[in-house]
Design a protein around this motif. Structure first.
Motif, PDB file in Angstrom:
ATOM      1  N   ARG A 143       0.807  -1.228   0.000  1.00  0.00           N
ATOM      2  CA  ARG A 143       0.000   0.000   0.000  1.00  0.00           C
ATOM      3  C   ARG A 143       0.837   1.274   0.000  1.00  0.00           C
ATOM      4  O   ARG A 143       0.376   2.325  -0.425  1.00  0.00           O
ATOM      5  N   ARG A 144       2.126   1.163   0.427  1.00  0.00           N
ATOM      6  CA  ARG A 144       2.963   2.386   0.419  1.00  0.00           C
ATOM      7  C   ARG A 144       3.139   2.919  -1.010  1.00  0.00           C
ATOM      8  O   ARG A 144       3.402   4.084  -1.216  1.00  0.00           O
ATOM      9  N   MET A 146       0.788   2.992  -3.344  1.00  0.00           N
ATOM     10  CA  MET A 146      -0.509   3.167  -4.026  1.00  0.00           C
ATOM     11  C   MET A 146      -0.541   4.405  -4.927  1.00  0.00           C
ATOM     12  O   MET A 146      -1.260   4.436  -5.913  1.00  0.00           O
ATOM     13  N   ALA A 147       0.248   5.446  -4.595  1.00  0.00           N
ATOM     14  CA  ALA A 147       0.283   6.637  -5.456  1.00  0.00           C
ATOM     15  C   ALA A 147       1.577   6.676  -6.286  1.00  0.00           C
ATOM     16  O   ALA A 147       2.041   7.747  -6.671  1.00  0.00           O
ATOM     17  N   GLY A 148       2.128   5.510  -6.547  1.00  0.00           N
ATOM     18  CA  GLY A 148       3.341   5.453  -7.368  1.00  0.00           C
ATOM     19  C   GLY A 148       4.584   5.210  -6.538  1.00  0.00           C
ATOM     20  O   GLY A 148       4.545   5.250  -5.295  1.00  0.00           O
ATOM     21  N   ALA A 149       5.691   4.975  -7.230  1.00  0.00           N
ATOM     22  CA  ALA A 149       6.983   4.750  -6.562  1.00  0.00           C
ATOM     23  C   ALA A 149       7.859   5.964  -6.850  1.00  0.00           C
ATOM     24  O   ALA A 149       7.890   6.916  -6.066  1.00  0.00           O
ATOM     25  N   ALA A 150       8.504   5.995  -8.032  1.00  0.00           N
ATOM     26  CA  ALA A 150       9.333   7.159  -8.396  1.00  0.00           C
ATOM     27  C   ALA A 150       8.484   8.414  -8.584  1.00  0.00           C
ATOM     28  O   ALA A 150       8.958   9.537  -8.390  1.00  0.00           O
ATOM     29  N   GLU A 156       9.495  10.480   0.603  1.00  0.00           N
ATOM     30  CA  GLU A 156       9.906   9.287   1.370  1.00  0.00           C
ATOM     31  C   GLU A 156       9.639   8.015   0.564  1.00  0.00           C
ATOM     32  O   GLU A 156      10.382   7.044   0.651  1.00  0.00           O
ATOM     33  N   VAL A 157       8.560   8.039  -0.221  1.00  0.00           N
ATOM     34  CA  VAL A 157       8.271   6.851  -1.041  1.00  0.00           C
ATOM     35  C   VAL A 157       9.289   6.760  -2.183  1.00  0.00           C
ATOM     36  O   VAL A 157       9.748   5.662  -2.530  1.00  0.00           O
TER      37      VAL A 157
END
Ligand code: XUL
Ligand code: CO
Length: 430
Positions: A143-144, A146-150, A156-157
């Motif tokens: 879920r971390r 959920m709004a994308g990675a890069a 922080e994500v």
């Protein structure tokens, strides 16, 4: 040995067993190479060992003894995976971090879990035939992400994702992986109303540049591959298709550093044919590898079925061979069983059948190419361009061309594209 596939004989060409290869003969020479070296098959760890058989209306249907989130489960899964690789005599496999290890309580523990499993892989690979076609990071399930990675609005994500990719590149490098893949799992958006499109694209460009920089830093000689997909899971994925990814690479000065991993189902979702995407990647000099599966043409979503359409597969390998064949890339079965296919034998049969379908496609493609059945008419169609005046025209300008048209009273006469004739030729091979 996991014991999971007990009672199933090794799948071999012409073995006469229930599950055998009828077309895939690894040592047979096709288009100048052993078939195994042309096709470079890989088993995908995620679908074959980590996927529980769910769909939007129901959860797990498969009961695998390795389902669970302990390291003991992960070790049993590794045993079963290597048993399947051996049963199939598969030359390659591919994995994400999340497929092979349980998620830890924090980043450090997840990395420790990954490294322990990579140790096990390394040990097994010393005596096994199987090699690593590519490794990758799962930056989309938790879920971390959920709004994308890069492309996440939260730095922080971005940091967590960059650190995760580093650990997965290290693992891939340690296992002698021949490529490293980035599929932009949730790099896209659900609604433009909350999205800073330009910022997200810039973040993605910097992220990919860091990946390339790290590749050089650690001396990883494999190829960095980006895998296009137009939508799903997000409404709009940034790495939409081959053309979009190429423009993105060019904008970031990465077109000579990164190649593409092209998936059949993703091409269909983008409204292209698989062979179109392969041909375009070859034309742009960025063809790398393929994820071989097939999409259901009615459903409109990524069904990831094992390939079973020889004429389609033949046209895909035709473009692969026309481009000179695979170098570091290969044929990864990014394909999952149907959720009613519960038995160990289903998993073996799915791969065996898919390998046979690809072998038939490859043989048909090689024959079409060596007979020149399609290339002769193609060369003929463009023959006018080998004339001196035609080549010189491209170095001139519109006004001079107008003059030449007037002087020579040019009046081009249309010629048949001969589509049906060519389709009939293909039909003789498949
Ligand atoms: C998802 C997909 C992935 C990538 C690897 O559609 O194709 O499995 O191949 O992350
Ligand atoms: Co894929």
């Amino acid at each position: 040995m996991s014991g999971y596939f007990d009672g199933i004989a090794p799948v071999r060409y012409g073995s006469g067993e229930d599950i055998a290869f009828h077309h895939y003969n690894p040592d047979e020479i096709v288009a100048g190479k052993r078939m195994e070296d042309q096709l470079r098959f890989a088993v995908a760890y995620w679908h074959s060992f980590a996927w529980p058989g769910g769909d939007p209306f129901g959860g797990q249907t498969f009961e695998r003894p390795w389902f669970g989130d302990t390291m003991d489960h992960a070790r049993l899964k590794a045993d079963a995976a290597f048993d399947l690789f051996e049963l199939l005599d598969a030359p390659y496999f591919c994995f994400h971090d999340a497929d092979v290890r349980p998620e830890g309580a924090n980043f450090a523990e997840s990395t420790k879990n990954l490294n322990e499993i990579v140790d096990i892989f390394q040990k097994k690979m010393e005596s096994a035939k199987v090699k690593l076609l590519w490794g990758t990071a799962n930056l989309f399930s938790h879920r971390r992400f959920m709004a994308g990675a890069a492309t996440n609005p939260d730095p922080e994500v971005f940091a967590y994702s960059a650190a995760t990719v580093k650990t997965c590149m290290d693992a891939t490098h340690r296992l002698g992986g021949e490529n490293y893949v980035l599929w932009g799992g949730r790099e896209g958006y659900e609604t433009l109303l909350n999205t800073d499109l330009k910022r997200e694209l810039d973040q993605l460009g910097r992220f990919l540049t860091m990946v390339v920089e790290y590749k050089h830093k650690i001396g990883f000689e494999g190829t960095i591959l980006v895998e296009p997909k137009p939508q799903e899971p997000t409404k709009h994925q940034y790495d939409y298709d081959v053309a979009t990814v190429y423009a993105f690479l060019q904008k970031n000065g990465l077109e000579n550093e990164v190649k593409l991993n092209i998936e059949q189902g993703h091409a269909i979702l983008a409204g292209h044919t698989f062979e179109h995407e392969i041909a375009l990647a070859n034309a742009l000099g960025v063809f790398g590898s393929i994820d071989m599966n097939r999409n259901d043409y009615q459903s409109g979503w990524d069904t990831d079925q094992f390939p079973n359409n020889v004429p389609e597969v033949a046209l895909a390998y035709y473009e692969v061979l026309r481009g000179g064949g695979f170098t570091t890339g290969g044929t990864n079965f990014d394909a999952k069983l149907r959720r009613q296919s519960l038995d160990p034998a289903d998993l073996v049969a799915a791969h065996a059948g898919a390998m046979d379908v690809c072998a038939r496609g490859l043989k048909a493609a090689a024959a079409m190419l060596s007979d020149g059945a399609l290339e002769r008419p193609r060369t003929e169609r463009y023959a006018g361009w080998s004339q001196k005046w035609a080549r010189e025209m491209l170095d001139s300008d519109l006004a001079s061309i107008e003059q030449a048209v007037l002087q020579n009273d040019l009046s081009p006469s249309p010629r048949s594209g001969r589509q049906e004739v060519l389709e009939n030729i293909v039909n003789r091979y498949v």
